[in-house]
Design an enzyme around this catalytic site. Sequence first.
Site, PDB file in Angstrom:
ATOM      1  CE  LYS A   6      -3.046   2.751   2.824  1.00  0.00           C
ATOM      2  NZ  LYS A   6      -3.835   2.894   4.059  1.00  0.00           N
ATOM      3  N   GLY A  66      -8.145   9.319   9.180  1.00  0.00           N
ATOM      4  CA  GLY A  66      -8.459   9.496  10.593  1.00  0.00           C
ATOM      5  C   GLY A  66      -9.546  10.509  10.910  1.00  0.00           C
ATOM      6  CB  ALA A 107      -8.046   7.252   4.181  1.00  0.00           C
ATOM      7  N   GLY A 108     -10.730   7.865   5.745  1.00  0.00           N
ATOM      8  CA  GLY A 108     -11.730   8.911   5.970  1.00  0.00           C
ATOM      9  C   GLY A 108     -13.094   8.409   6.393  1.00  0.00           C
ATOM     10  CG  ASN A 164      -6.447   1.182  11.516  1.00  0.00           C
ATOM     11  OD1 ASN A 164      -5.274   0.928  11.322  1.00  0.00           O
ATOM     12  ND2 ASN A 164      -6.981   0.941  12.695  1.00  0.00           N
ATOM     13  CB  THR A 165      -9.329   5.810  12.688  1.00  0.00           C
ATOM     14  OG1 THR A 165      -8.002   5.940  12.171  1.00  0.00           O
ATOM     15  CG2 THR A 165      -9.437   6.619  13.960  1.00  0.00           C
TER      16      THR A 165
END
Lengths: 65, 257
Positions: free
Chosen positions: B96, B157, B184-185, B206-207
């Site tokens: 990645k 994040g 992401a986001g 992830n977050t």
Amino acid sequence: MKIVVNGEKVEVTETVLDAVLVELGHGDAKVATAVNEEFVPATLRAATSLEAGDRLEIVAPRQGG
Amino acid sequence: MPVFYGTDIQSRLMLGTAQYPSPAILADAFRRSKAGIATVSVRRESGGEKAGQAFWDLIKELDVALLPNTAGCHSVREAVTTAHMARELFDTRWIKLEVIGHADTLQPDVFGLVEAAKILTEDGFQVFPYCTEDLVLCDKLLEAGCEVLMPWGAPIGTGLGLNNIYGLRSLRAHFPDVPLVVDAGLGVPSQAAQAIEMGYDAVLLNTAVAKAGEPAAMAEAFALAVEAGALAYQADPMEPRDMAAPSTPVIGKAFLE
């Protein structure tokens, strides 16, 4: 001689990379290396000599996103 | 289900391994997410620490494909060297690729990204570029050898969801045969469902899971959301329209004046 390991100045007696790794406590650890920002494969560690002032990076698997 | 570089993945959810309250919660979250791919990283290790080995033992038990990243790299050289170290440690050609261009937004340095993607592809890597939804950039990444594109939904994040629906939809329409992942986001499962409803192949987050009050429950919620999104996409959603149209038949209505 003094080299820079992961950003910290360190005194080592060995000069060949695989021996330096053992000296620094990475003997059987799952780590990858770069010298002066260039990747050094595990297969080339025994043939890689370090010089004073060289910058050695030692990394291992970690959590990531 | 998505196919990345010839590998079938049995889930539309890709999950990060960072920021969990404990290794046990991480493992539980992965079980309930049914994620097919875990993102991982490489970081400095001191002598005798053996943290890398402990993490390696944990992720091997997850039984998922591993996608190492170059998170935090701000230059092409740094990203390329990190990718090589990751390939050796995780024994995979997948990477990645992140080349960060701005410290506040963590948005990709798109110029460096294309350069690094070309170098790594020529060196045998299979690159998953963390990119923006810019069409021209994505064209260049495909030219550089990428066979997957991973545009952001919003900055890493933030949990803001899909900031540019038009751009993401446009990308899907322009590259109907390229596996696309929103990376992401994302903050809540409805945003993941929205991406998959638009025809995206997968989402990477992830977050949103790791920082939820109950990470494992949130992981399952995302798993359900991507399944719902995929079913909706296959079911061919109606076209939105501006004017109201009655759903109940007009003919046969009683006149009660």
